[in-house]
Design a protein around this motif. Structure first.
Motif, PDB file in Angstrom:
ATOM      1  N   THR A  72      20.223  80.655  49.857  1.00  0.00           N
ATOM      2  CA  THR A  72      20.756  80.955  48.521  1.00  0.00           C
ATOM      3  C   THR A  72      20.776  79.717  47.627  1.00  0.00           C
ATOM      4  OG1 THR A  72      23.021  80.689  49.310  1.00  0.00           O
ATOM      5  CG2 THR A  72      22.113  82.941  49.306  1.00  0.00           C
ATOM      6  N   CYS A  73      20.008  78.720  48.012  1.00  0.00           N
ATOM      7  CA  CYS A  73      19.822  77.523  47.186  1.00  0.00           C
ATOM      8  C   CYS A  73      18.342  77.476  46.819  1.00  0.00           C
ATOM      9  CB  CYS A  73      20.271  76.271  47.941  1.00  0.00           C
ATOM     10  SG  CYS A  73      22.059  76.263  48.238  1.00  0.00           S
ATOM     11  N   LEU A  74      18.067  77.589  45.531  1.00  0.00           N
ATOM     12  CA  LEU A  74      16.700  77.815  45.054  1.00  0.00           C
ATOM     13  C   LEU A  74      16.283  76.777  44.020  1.00  0.00           C
ATOM     14  CD1 LEU A  74      17.236  81.630  44.365  1.00  0.00           C
ATOM     15  CD2 LEU A  74      16.310  80.618  46.460  1.00  0.00           C
ATOM     16  N   VAL A  75      14.985  76.541  43.961  1.00  0.00           N
ATOM     17  CA  VAL A  75      14.420  75.703  42.906  1.00  0.00           C
ATOM     18  C   VAL A  75      13.444  76.542  42.087  1.00  0.00           C
ATOM     19  CG1 VAL A  75      14.688  73.448  43.997  1.00  0.00           C
ATOM     20  CG2 VAL A  75      12.650  74.797  44.481  1.00  0.00           C
ATOM     21  N   LEU A  76      13.324  76.180  40.816  1.00  0.00           N
ATOM     22  CA  LEU A  76      12.390  76.831  39.912  1.00  0.00           C
ATOM     23  C   LEU A  76      11.358  75.797  39.495  1.00  0.00           C
ATOM     24  CD1 LEU A  76      13.022  79.293  37.104  1.00  0.00           C
ATOM     25  CD2 LEU A  76      11.868  77.172  36.524  1.00  0.00           C
ATOM     26  N   HIS A  77      10.097  76.148  39.675  1.00  0.00           N
ATOM     27  CA  HIS A  77       8.994  75.293  39.241  1.00  0.00           C
ATOM     28  C   HIS A  77       8.295  75.979  38.073  1.00  0.00           C
ATOM     29  CE1 HIS A  77       8.722  72.230  42.467  1.00  0.00           C
ATOM     30  NE2 HIS A  77       9.462  73.129  43.091  1.00  0.00           N
ATOM     31  N   LEU A  78       8.012  75.214  37.053  1.00  0.00           N
ATOM     32  CA  LEU A  78       7.270  75.700  35.893  1.00  0.00           C
ATOM     33  C   LEU A  78       5.991  74.891  35.823  1.00  0.00           C
ATOM     34  CD1 LEU A  78       7.184  77.453  33.288  1.00  0.00           C
ATOM     35  CD2 LEU A  78       8.293  75.542  32.125  1.00  0.00           C
ATOM     36  N   ASP A  79       4.875  75.575  35.920  1.00  0.00           N
ATOM     37  CA  ASP A  79       3.566  74.908  35.920  1.00  0.00           C
ATOM     38  C   ASP A  79       3.502  73.794  36.967  1.00  0.00           C
ATOM     39  OD1 ASP A  79       2.697  76.582  33.877  1.00  0.00           O
ATOM     40  OD2 ASP A  79       3.332  75.190  32.317  1.00  0.00           O
ATOM     41  N   GLY A  80       4.086  74.066  38.143  1.00  0.00           N
ATOM     42  CA  GLY A  80       4.007  73.123  39.255  1.00  0.00           C
ATOM     43  C   GLY A  80       5.015  71.986  39.220  1.00  0.00           C
ATOM     44  N   LEU A 112      23.984  75.760  38.531  1.00  0.00           N
ATOM     45  CA  LEU A 112      22.694  76.217  38.020  1.00  0.00           C
ATOM     46  C   LEU A 112      22.327  75.273  36.890  1.00  0.00           C
ATOM     47  CD1 LEU A 112      21.516  79.802  37.323  1.00  0.00           C
ATOM     48  CD2 LEU A 112      21.054  77.977  35.712  1.00  0.00           C
ATOM     49  N   VAL A 113      21.178  74.621  37.030  1.00  0.00           N
ATOM     50  CA  VAL A 113      20.725  73.650  36.024  1.00  0.00           C
ATOM     51  C   VAL A 113      19.266  73.926  35.689  1.00  0.00           C
ATOM     52  CG1 VAL A 113      20.187  71.206  35.608  1.00  0.00           C
ATOM     53  CG2 VAL A 113      22.344  71.838  36.716  1.00  0.00           C
ATOM     54  N   VAL A 114      18.965  73.895  34.409  1.00  0.00           N
ATOM     55  CA  VAL A 114      17.586  73.944  33.915  1.00  0.00           C
ATOM     56  C   VAL A 114      17.364  72.645  33.144  1.00  0.00           C
ATOM     57  CG1 VAL A 114      15.982  75.121  32.343  1.00  0.00           C
ATOM     58  CG2 VAL A 114      17.500  76.458  33.826  1.00  0.00           C
ATOM     59  N   ALA A 115      16.212  72.034  33.327  1.00  0.00           N
ATOM     60  CA  ALA A 115      15.893  70.787  32.630  1.00  0.00           C
ATOM     61  C   ALA A 115      16.126  70.960  31.126  1.00  0.00           C
ATOM     62  CB  ALA A 115      14.446  70.383  32.899  1.00  0.00           C
ATOM     63  N   GLU A 116      16.750  69.967  30.533  1.00  0.00           N
ATOM     64  CA  GLU A 116      17.190  70.056  29.133  1.00  0.00           C
ATOM     65  C   GLU A 116      16.099  70.510  28.160  1.00  0.00           C
ATOM     66  OE1 GLU A 116      19.892  67.517  25.998  1.00  0.00           O
ATOM     67  OE2 GLU A 116      19.518  66.724  27.988  1.00  0.00           O
ATOM     68  N   PRO A 117      14.889  69.957  28.213  1.00  0.00           N
ATOM     69  CA  PRO A 117      13.897  70.396  27.217  1.00  0.00           C
ATOM     70  C   PRO A 117      13.410  71.833  27.412  1.00  0.00           C
ATOM     71  CG  PRO A 117      12.964  68.729  28.694  1.00  0.00           C
ATOM     72  CD  PRO A 117      14.404  68.866  29.044  1.00  0.00           C
ATOM     73  N   GLY A 160      17.079  80.029  33.181  1.00  0.00           N
ATOM     74  CA  GLY A 160      18.350  80.153  33.886  1.00  0.00           C
ATOM     75  C   GLY A 160      18.605  81.593  34.300  1.00  0.00           C
ATOM     76  N   SER A 161      18.288  82.519  33.419  1.00  0.00           N
ATOM     77  CA  SER A 161      18.448  83.939  33.740  1.00  0.00           C
ATOM     78  C   SER A 161      17.519  84.350  34.877  1.00  0.00           C
ATOM     79  CB  SER A 161      18.180  84.806  32.510  1.00  0.00           C
ATOM     80  OG  SER A 161      19.183  84.581  31.541  1.00  0.00           O
ATOM     81  N   ARG A 162      16.322  83.797  34.894  1.00  0.00           N
ATOM     82  CA  ARG A 162      15.386  84.112  35.992  1.00  0.00           C
ATOM     83  C   ARG A 162      15.922  83.605  37.325  1.00  0.00           C
ATOM     84  NH1 ARG A 162       9.189  83.821  34.004  1.00  0.00           N
ATOM     85  NH2 ARG A 162       8.894  84.723  36.058  1.00  0.00           N
ATOM     86  N   LEU A 163      16.462  82.391  37.324  1.00  0.00           N
ATOM     87  CA  LEU A 163      17.081  81.867  38.549  1.00  0.00           C
ATOM     88  C   LEU A 163      18.240  82.761  38.985  1.00  0.00           C
ATOM     89  CD1 LEU A 163      17.187  77.996  38.072  1.00  0.00           C
ATOM     90  CD2 LEU A 163      16.320  79.200  40.083  1.00  0.00           C
TER      91      LEU A 163
END
Length: 187
Positions: free
Chosen positions: A48-56, A93-98, A105-108
């Motif tokens: 239940t600990c996940l990371v989100l990658h955007l374009d790798g 839950l954190v999404v990179a600032e830019p 965040g909703s997807r996570l």
């Protein structure tokens, strides 16, 4: 521009990036925990600990672990106990600032909710910090102002929770609305 989003469990190689995102999000605040504490929370519940990658590239994370309802992690120390609880506590839950404001965040959160549902958790709790109470309320979380929180969580922090079936049903309803919108002919 079509961006590729990938969400998966946190791996050992992800922790430096997770710690860097945490440091950026909480710099100059009492919420900064550091890598050792973050990793301890990840060890408590790896699925239940996940990371989100955007374009790798690492773009966000969510850390959630079983915790008794109306209790929460101590920010000043790593986890020492793994609880058996029907309540999953979404600790961070954190999404990179830019990249904020793009729905990442909703997807996570939706992925975490699906994972928690599959693992038969009954509730998801969290502590809304930094003015994020409205974000969580929009996702079906209710406030519990009767829960006293330590000053380390910040002045306006509030404990919130949702019944998992309600959160899951809300996610399904949103998906059905989106699918219906996709079928409506556009002028």
């Amino acid at each position: 521009m079509d961006h590729r989003v990938r969400i998966r469990a946190v791996g050992a190689a992800d922790w430096p990036g997770v710690a860097a995102l945490e440091a950026s999000a909480y710099r100059d605040s009492s919420l900064l925990e550091g890598r050792a504490a973050l990793e301890s929370r990840g060890r408590a519940s790896p699925s239940t600990c996940l990371v989100l990658h955007l374009d790798g590239r690492l773009a966000g994370y969510v850390l959630a672990l079983p915790y008794p309802a109306f209790r929460y992690p101590d920010l000043s120390r790593p986890e020492r106990t793994v609880f058996r609880s029907p309540n999953l506590h979404l600790h961070d839950l954190v999404v990179a600032e830019p990249l904020r404001g793009r729905g990442l965040g909703s997807r996570l959160l939706h992925r975490l909710t699906a994972t928690a549902s599959a693992q038969r958790y009954r509730r998801v709790s969290l502590i809304a910090v930094g003015g994020m109470e409205t974000f969580w309320a929009a996702h079906g979380y209710l406030t519990h102002r009767e829960v006293e929180l330590p000053a380390s969580y910040g002045e306006n922090a509030v404990y919130m929770s949702t019944a998992l079936h309600d959160a899951h049903a809300g996610a399904e309803a949103t998906m059905r609305r989106k699918q219906a919108d996709d079928r409506v002919p556009r002028p």
